[in-house]
Motif scaffolding. Structure first.
Motif, PDB file in Angstrom:
ATOM      1  N   GLN A 159       0.848  -1.189   0.000  1.00 45.70           N
ATOM      2  CA  GLN A 159       0.000   0.000   0.000  1.00 45.70           C
ATOM      3  C   GLN A 159       0.892   1.250   0.000  1.00 45.70           C
ATOM      4  O   GLN A 159       0.932   1.997  -0.957  1.00 45.70           O
ATOM      5  CB  GLN A 159      -0.920  -0.019   1.219  1.00 45.70           C
ATOM      6  N   ASP A 160       1.643   1.416   1.096  1.00 43.20           N
ATOM      7  CA  ASP A 160       2.540   2.566   1.193  1.00 43.20           C
ATOM      8  C   ASP A 160       3.974   2.111   1.420  1.00 43.20           C
ATOM      9  O   ASP A 160       4.831   2.873   1.816  1.00 43.20           O
ATOM     10  CB  ASP A 160       2.085   3.474   2.350  1.00 43.20           C
ATOM     11  N   GLY A 188       7.383   2.336   5.322  1.00 38.14           N
ATOM     12  CA  GLY A 188       6.550   3.072   4.382  1.00 38.14           C
ATOM     13  C   GLY A 188       7.234   4.303   3.814  1.00 38.14           C
ATOM     14  O   GLY A 188       8.230   4.796   4.331  1.00 38.14           O
ATOM     15  N   HIS A 189       6.669   4.835   2.730  1.00 33.22           N
ATOM     16  CA  HIS A 189       7.218   6.021   2.072  1.00 33.22           C
ATOM     17  C   HIS A 189       7.189   7.248   2.988  1.00 33.22           C
ATOM     18  O   HIS A 189       8.112   8.062   2.982  1.00 33.22           O
ATOM     19  CB  HIS A 189       6.429   6.323   0.797  1.00 33.22           C
ATOM     20  N   ARG A 190       6.138   7.392   3.764  1.00 35.81           N
ATOM     21  CA  ARG A 190       6.041   8.563   4.638  1.00 35.81           C
ATOM     22  C   ARG A 190       7.150   8.540   5.683  1.00 35.81           C
ATOM     23  O   ARG A 190       7.802   9.557   5.947  1.00 35.81           O
ATOM     24  CB  ARG A 190       4.657   8.604   5.312  1.00 35.81           C
TER      25      ARG A 190
END
Length: 515
Positions: A66-67, A87-89
């Motif tokens: 998802q991320d 995750g990317h964040r």
């Protein structure tokens, strides 16, 4: 999920960016790992394709991130490695903080030291690229760093490796361009910081970082040389970075007061999403406490009066060895009750009841090199506590034993190399056919050996030599070849001058440092 099995190459970096460009996550796969380990990671991750030097291979997995930016596998106490989902964040938070705090820009040259299978590669690659800096790939791996320092401005090193470099600080060709050294992986020694400061003052910024894979590389940082005051006591791991929050909890999950020891728990920006395919373990380690999601590190720490955190060790059997995170339980699970492991100094030691060679071969087929004991001790029985559990503290330190008939060093070169091996490894009676790695040597100590040979002879042996010709006799032969090559490069006038000087010096040529 895209597996990347391309080694330390520009193609590997391009593949990471390409995976993100199409909405995929990447899984780094070190080609040096055993096939069994790589197959396990590929299947467990749900990778659909693996990129290799020979082209893509279909893997058949169905994981759909998802991320997720990447997955890194870490040692697992149950005997199976676990994949950490980042995750990317979380990654973006870290890259932004590193770019700003490290002052990275287009004029920087950053060494890519870490294997891609460890999350330190994230700190080296992405902040550099996002800042327009030049990324220096080491062609023959991290151990060759000292051969490729020209023009480098930023080094990101395991603390254990830096400690060894500091021990040989005057033998290393440090570049004038170097402005920043970032450390991480284990406790920094006060004596090493003091020696570094004595050599460089505050010209080179020295940053100590702390953080597990589950916190996206680092969670805290501290400038060890800031403020103009010499450091004293145990160097701290600093303060939280980039939106990270640190909480120290007691056994009842209550915050401890300043100065008291508690389990270091991490929350806020940069926290990983959990463990791939392991919801129960994720819920256990990434717990909601006091309304906040926190990662339980298992590390003990305290908050000092100056507001910095001090690392105080582990609550369990997990160890850090030369920057590697090792769960003894993962190795011992493969031993099936027939053995145990412990760390002595900078060496992972294996213990078996019976012949250790079949056991060692089994581990080499299943585990990466840093999880395979370098030295084995054969016991009549494993020591047990009164409760019947393994008494790890009672496992004896290994002693130097010859596996073949001992042969004394036969030449001046062999005597010199044997002496260096003995000094670096802390063993006695090193013979002509003893193997550096068989005596407990490893890649970090190889740097130390090469530096000491250079100090004794003024000869720069490529560090690769110690891997390709690792016996005393092999290394000595390589040293002699380098000496003869140096003689061949001399002009007649230089040779005559050296010969005249030689008549006035009674010691042997290797001891003088000249051919």
């Amino acid at each position: 999920m895209v597996g990347i099995r391309l080694g330390r190459t520009p193609d590997a970096v391009a593949a990471m960016l390409a995976a993100w460009r199409v909405g995929a996550a990447y899984l780094p796969l070190d080609p040096e790992y055993p096939e069994q380990r790589l197959a396990l990671m590929t299947e467990d991750s749900g990778a659909s394709v693996v990129l290799t030097p020979d082209g893509p291979r279909q893997a058949g997995g169905t994981f759909r991130p998802q991320d997720t930016a990447y997955v890194i596998y870490t040692s697992g106490s149950t005997g199976v490695p676990k994949g950490v989902l980042v995750g990317h964040r979380a990654l973006a938070e870290r890259v932004a903080w590193m770019r700003e705090n490290y002052g990275l820009g287009p004029a920087d040259r950053v060494v890519q030291f870490a294997s891609l299978s460890f999350d330190a590669h994230v700190e080296e690659i992405f902040p550099a690229l996002a800042s327009g800096a030049r990324l220096e790939l080491l062609p023959d791996g991290a151990v060759t760093l000292t051969d490729h320092l020209d023009g480098v401005t930023v080094l990101d090193l395991p603390t254990a490796y830096w400690h060894l470099l500091v021990e040989e600080i005057d033998q290393i060709a440090w570049p004038d361009t170097l402005r920043l050294v970032i450390l991480g992986g284990e406790q920094v020694h006060e004596a090493a910081v003091l020696r570094w400061r004595e050599r460089f003052g505050e010209r080179i910024r020295l940053v100590n970082t702390y953080g597990p894979t589950e916190a996206t590389v680092i969670a805290t940082a501290d400038d060890l040389l800031g403020g103009g005051t010499p450091p004293s006591g145990r160097p701290p791991i600093g303060r939280p970075v980039g939106g990270t929050r640190i909480t120290l909890l007691d056994a009842a999950d209550r915050p401890v007061p300043p100065g008291a020891v508690g389990e270091l728990c991490i929350g806020g920006a940069g926290l990983a999403d959990g463990y791939l395919g392991r919801p129960e373990l994720t819920a256990e380690r990434f717990a909601v406490i006091g309304g906040e999601r926190l990662y339980r590190t298992g590390d003990r720490a305290r908050l000092r009066a100056d507001g910095r955190l001090e690392f105080l060790g582990r609550q369990d059997d997990q160890v850090k060895l030369r920057g590697f995170r090792i769960e003894p339980g993962e190795i011992e699970a493969l031993l099936g009750g027939r053995g145990a492991v412990a760390v002595h100094g900078q060496t992972l030691v294996g213990y078996t009841v019976g012949d250790p060679e079949p056991v060692a071969e089994q581990l080499r087929a299943a585990l990466p090199a840093h999880l395979v004991p370098a030295v084995w001790v054969q016991l009549d029985a494993l020591p047990l506590t009164p409760g019947g559990k393994l008494d790890r503290a009672a496992l004896p330190a290994p002693s130097h034993r010859q596996d073949q008939e001992w042969t004394a060093p036969r030449t001046d070169a062999e005597a010199l190399v044997a002496g260096v091996f003995a000094e670096v490894l802390g063993v006695d009676g090193v013979g002509a056919f003893d193997d550096f790695f068989g005596l407990g040597g490893h890649s970090l100590l190889a740097v130390k050996v090469v530096a000491r040979v250079r100090a004794a002879t003024d000869v720069d042996l490529p560090i690769r030599t110690l891997f390709d010709r690792s016996t005393v006799a092999g290394t000595a032969q390589a040293l002699e070849e380098e000496l003869f090559a140096e003689i061949d490069r001399l002009s007649d006038a230089e040779a005559a001058e050296l010969l005249m000087a030689d008549r006035d010096v009674p010691d042997g040529p290797l001891e003088r440092g000249r051919p």
